[in-house]
Write an enzyme that holds these catalytic residues in place. Structure first.
Site, PDB file in Angstrom:
ATOM      1  N   LYS A  11       0.948  -1.105  -0.003  1.00  0.00           N
ATOM      2  CA  LYS A  11      -0.111  -0.017  -0.031  1.00  0.00           C
ATOM      3  C   LYS A  11       0.902   1.321  -0.006  1.00  0.00           C
ATOM      4  O   LYS A  11       1.959   1.287  -0.517  1.00  0.00           O
ATOM      5  CB  LYS A  11      -1.047  -0.213   1.075  1.00  0.00           C
ATOM      6  N   GLU A 170     -10.985 -10.561  -0.871  1.00  0.00           N
ATOM      7  CA  GLU A 170     -10.582  -9.718   0.207  1.00  0.00           C
ATOM      8  C   GLU A 170     -12.056  -9.116   0.849  1.00  0.00           C
ATOM      9  O   GLU A 170     -12.381  -8.003   0.470  1.00  0.00           O
ATOM     10  CB  GLU A 170      -9.718  -8.616  -0.270  1.00  0.00           C
TER      11      GLU A 170
HETATM   12  P1  13P Z   1      -4.320  -6.395   5.719  1.00  0.00           P
HETATM   13  O1  13P Z   1      -3.449  -7.836   5.679  1.00  0.00           O
HETATM   14  O2  13P Z   1      -3.556  -5.380   6.349  1.00  0.00           O
HETATM   15  O3  13P Z   1      -5.637  -6.669   6.275  1.00  0.00           O
HETATM   16  O4  13P Z   1      -4.419  -5.848   4.338  1.00  0.00           O
HETATM   17  C1  13P Z   1      -4.980  -6.715   3.071  1.00  0.00           C
HETATM   18  C2  13P Z   1      -5.134  -6.203   2.063  1.00  0.00           C
HETATM   19  O5  13P Z   1      -5.985  -5.200   1.838  1.00  0.00           O
HETATM   20  C3  13P Z   1      -4.117  -6.776   1.123  1.00  0.00           C
HETATM   21  O6  13P Z   1      -4.308  -6.225  -0.330  1.00  0.00           O
END
Ligand code: 13P
Length: 253
Positions: A11, A170
């Site tokens: 991210k 997700e």
């Molecule tokens: P987290 O593992 O921080 O929950 O995030 C998942 C995600 O959005 C992966 O693209």
């Protein structure tokens, strides 16, 4: 080919220097342990891609990709990046339709269909994300929502293109919340996604698809998630920012 995959979505984290250090650390831990069937994919911010591709060059089963791309190949779109630009930086993959893109940048099914096409044209492997919000799950609309997301963005593609992409389930309520889906709930959705693909493209195509789970995957819960028959690995957010955690999650594959 159906693969087992652990992917890290960084991210908007890590400066260039920090990102290259993290990639070096991950490479040192996992080098020689990845293969064509068992892959690691790093999704850093765009500016890291060239350097990371250089670090991973020649290593089997180690890949890098962009977190997004534009739905056109070039033009006057200030601040955007195209799939072919990603490919030219050494990236082999691209995340399409992450829920944060859907939520904060208003990306809808039609736009994501176009992005997927540009990615495939640039010979990138799309990792197409789908998943329902908490509200949608509480009103028992999760299958309807995820079914629509994959049908509208992907099911116009010919079978050979479907075979060349990955899907990541997700659930939005599990992302960054520390509250992962249970292995049973995640597996139920993965089986549903596979059955939708089978209904459209046939069982063989569906069985060749890698479907990753994402949402609060940690070293402590990765093994039980990855043990489920339809879960082929994970797309990891927070826990991909620490090399030791990422390695532990890879070990669970
Ligand atoms: P987290 O593992 O921080 O929950 O995030 C998942 C995600 O959005 C992966 O693209």
């Amino acid at each position: 080919m159906r693969k087992r995959i652990v992917a890290g979505n960084w991210k908007m984290h890590k400066t260039l220097e920090e990102g290259l250090d993290l990639a070096r650390d991950i490479r040192a831990r996992l080098q020689g342990r990845c293969s064509e069937e068992k892959e690691v994919i790093l999704f850093p911010p765009f500016i890291h891609l060239t350097g990371i591709a250089e670090l991973l060059k020649g290593l089997t089963g180690f890949h890098s990709g962009g977190q997004n791309c534009h739905h056109k190949n070039e033009g006057a779109y200030t601040g955007e990046i195209s799939a072919s630009m990603l490919a030219s930086s050494g990236a082999s993959h691209v995340i399409i339709g992450h829920s944060e893109r859907r939520k904060y940048f208003g990306e809808d099914d039609a736009l994501l269909a176009a992005k997927t096409e540009r990615a495939l044209e640039a010979k990138l492997t799309p990792v197409f994300c789908c998943g329902e919000t908490l509200e949608e799950r509480e009103s028992e609309k999760q299958f309807e929502v995820v079914g629509r997301q994959i049908r509208k963005a992907l099911f116009h593609l010919p079978e050979e293109k479907i075979r060349s992409l990955h899907i990541a389930y997700e659930p939005v309520w599990a992302i960054g919340t520390g509250r992962s889906a249970s292995p049973e709930a995640a597996s139920e959705m993965h089986a549903f996604i596979r059955s939708e693909v089978a209904a459209q493209y046939g069982r063989k195509c569906a069985d060749s698809l890698s479907i990753l789970y994402g949402g609060s995957v940690k070293p402590g819960n990765a093994a039980e998630l990855f043990a489920m028959p339809d879960i082929d690995g994970g797309l990891i957010g927070g826990a991909s920012l620490q090399a030791a955690d990422f390695e532990a999650i890879f070990n669970a594959l």
